[in-house]
Enzyme design. Structure first.
Site, PDB file in Angstrom:
ATOM      1  N   ASP A 113     -13.719   2.225   4.393  1.00 48.03           N
ATOM      2  CA  ASP A 113     -13.713   4.134   3.943  1.00 48.03           C
ATOM      3  C   ASP A 113     -14.383   4.332   5.340  1.00 48.03           C
ATOM      4  O   ASP A 113     -14.400   5.627   5.204  1.00 48.03           O
ATOM      5  CB  ASP A 113     -13.958   4.252   2.125  1.00 48.03           C
ATOM      6  CG  ASP A 113     -12.704   3.813   1.331  1.00 48.03           C
ATOM      7  OD1 ASP A 113     -11.208   4.892   1.748  1.00 48.03           O
ATOM      8  OD2 ASP A 113     -13.379   3.234   0.607  1.00 48.03           O
ATOM      9  N   ASP A 178      -4.061   4.970   0.427  1.00 42.86           N
ATOM     10  CA  ASP A 178      -5.783   5.394   1.183  1.00 42.86           C
ATOM     11  C   ASP A 178      -6.418   5.218   2.250  1.00 42.86           C
ATOM     12  O   ASP A 178      -5.867   6.088   3.317  1.00 42.86           O
ATOM     13  CB  ASP A 178      -6.747   5.158   0.087  1.00 42.86           C
ATOM     14  CG  ASP A 178      -6.440   4.702  -1.556  1.00 42.86           C
ATOM     15  OD1 ASP A 178      -5.259   3.951  -1.391  1.00 42.86           O
ATOM     16  OD2 ASP A 178      -7.386   5.040  -2.572  1.00 42.86           O
TER      17      ASP A 178
HETATM   18  N1  GLY Z   1      -9.964   6.160  -1.744  1.00 43.31           N
HETATM   19  C1  GLY Z   1     -10.551   5.945  -3.216  1.00 43.31           C
HETATM   20  C2  GLY Z   1      -9.379   6.557  -4.014  1.00 43.31           C
HETATM   21  O1  GLY Z   1      -8.469   7.776  -3.416  1.00 43.31           O
HETATM   22  O2  GLY Z   1      -9.930   7.632  -5.000  1.00 43.31           O
END
Ligand code: GLY
Length: 411
Positions: A113, A178
């Protein structure tokens, strides 16, 4: 109104609104956001200085995470948008302060992330200040993110492991939709350094996601698990959605936003086709409520969709909305509207504007000083994990602010 002005406003997707009412709409929302952020800054001063706003507890108080969770970049990012919108020097100082707390992340490699964590904070900081030190931190962050790429899978590993909701099965190369969002950091580093390996990693990841994560009808799987010896797909499951074969609304939103950004960076028409396909699937879906704020999963509680046995989705009978997904889509549509034929672009833009008005209305935007000082109500973090259900979320606010900023810059 003069005919020419009428034509320009219609083309800009403003048929139902006049330019002056839209300017008033933007100024009242940016001033509201500025006030909420100031209330939140006051609250953060009572907490640990390395606690980053995330959501609200059942008593209505802001809750926080450490900088190593996936969301610490959103609060500094919102402060940067607020500075852009208000030019308030006090917000500028706070944006710098909250961004610079994240410097240690440049060497972080434990999950994927980093794009969210660093590009929303340092990316906006560099864009607005031009401070070269921020550029160098971003480039080091991109190097750290690239360590999670494997040429056999052609993808960046999202999490170190993923445990299926169906039982005890674990996967060790999960890639979630994501992850597309994190590629923006790599495209940035490629442009800044001239090192094409960053771009190679980003494009390879995007192509693999397009092939393995997106269904033929442009809906999406949340998690794709790879075999690192052969590069083959071992499983397609969900972590935060209702069922493996359902479409998790925020996942679809990440795909729309992600492929739009990837098209901007590559100009490869395959990515544009995927972005528009995913957007059209979302907007034309019979399960999308009339106000275009989706339920948390497009297929929640429908026949033919079954959560894994361990998933809390089995116990939930309310069809919660996920405002964060709507905010992400609204922001993405402002950008996507610039890349398609004029008629389709005007339609996307009109939809983005009307979604923004919906989000800013009383059903979703909290009264000032309430909602743990977050702006938007009614998001969902993860129902399968039984966490953050029908609450504010810091990233819903960030994409709301980004959408306001995109709208303002386009008028
Ligand atoms: N990237 C994690 C979410 O969207 O919850």
């Amino acid at each position: 109104m003069k005919p020419l002005l009428q034509i320009i406003i219609a083309a800009a997707g403003l048929t139902a609104f006049t330019l002056s009412t839209e300017k008033d709409f933007l100024s009242s929302n940016t001033s509201y956001a500025h006030q909420q952020l100031n209330h939140m800054l006051t609250e953060t001063a009572t907490r640990d200085s390395l606690a980053f706003p995330r959501t609200m507890d059942s008593a209505g108080r802001m809750t926080t995470t450490s900088m190593y969770d996936w969301t610490p970049g959103f609060f500094p990012g919102s402060l940067w948008y607020s500075y852009e919108q208000t030019k308030d020097p006090a917000i500028y100082q706070q944006a710098i302060r909250w961004t610079e707390k994240l410097e240690p992340l440049k060497d972080f490699t434990q999950h994927h992330d980093l794009g969210f964590m660093m590009y929303c904070s340092y990316g906006n900081a560099y864009r607005i200040t031009g401070n070269k030190a921020y550029r160098d931190i971003l480039i080091q962050g991109a190097r750290s993110l690239s360590t999670r790429y494997n040429p056999v899978t052609g993808s960046i590993k999202s999490w170190n492991a993923f445990k299926s909701w169906h039982g005890e099965q674990k996967y060790f190369y999960p890639v979630i939709i994501d992850n597309l969002m994190n590629l923006e950091l790599l495209f940035f580093a490629a442009k800044e350094t001239g090192d094409t390996s960053f771009r190679h990693v980003a494009v390879s990841h995007a192509l693999q996601a397009m092939k393995n994560q997106i269904r033929p009808d442009y809906s999406s799987y949340h998690v794709v698990c790879y075999d690192t010896l052969t590069g083959k797909v071992l499983a397609r499951e969900t972590a935060q959605g209702y069922a493996d074969n359902s479409t998790w609304s925020r996942g679809q939103a990440w795909g729309i936003y992600g492929f739009t950004m990837i098209y901007r960076e590559t100009k490869d028409p395959r990515f544009l086709k995927t972005a528009t396909g995913m957007a059209d699937w979302f907007l034309n879906n019979k399960n999308l409520p009339a106000d275009k704020v989706p339920y948390w999963d497009f297929n929640a509680m429908q026949k033919g969709y079954t959560p894994g046995v361990r998933s809390y989705a089995n116990k939930v009978t309310t069809k919660y909305r996920d405002v964060s997904a709507a905010a992400i889509v609204a922001s993405a549509l402002f950008e996507l509207s610039d890349y398609v034929a004029p008629a389709k672009g005007a339609q996307y833009r009109k939809t983005a504007i009307s979604m923004l008005h919906t989000l800013a209305g009383p059903a979703y935007r909290a009264p000032e000083g309430q909602n743990g000082n977050f702006m938007l109500m009614h998001s969902v973090g993860s129902i399968p994990h039984h966490t953050e259900i029908d609450v504010p979320l810091v990233y819903a606010d960030y994409y709301f602010m980004e959408a306001l900023q995109r709208y303002q810059s386009s008028l």
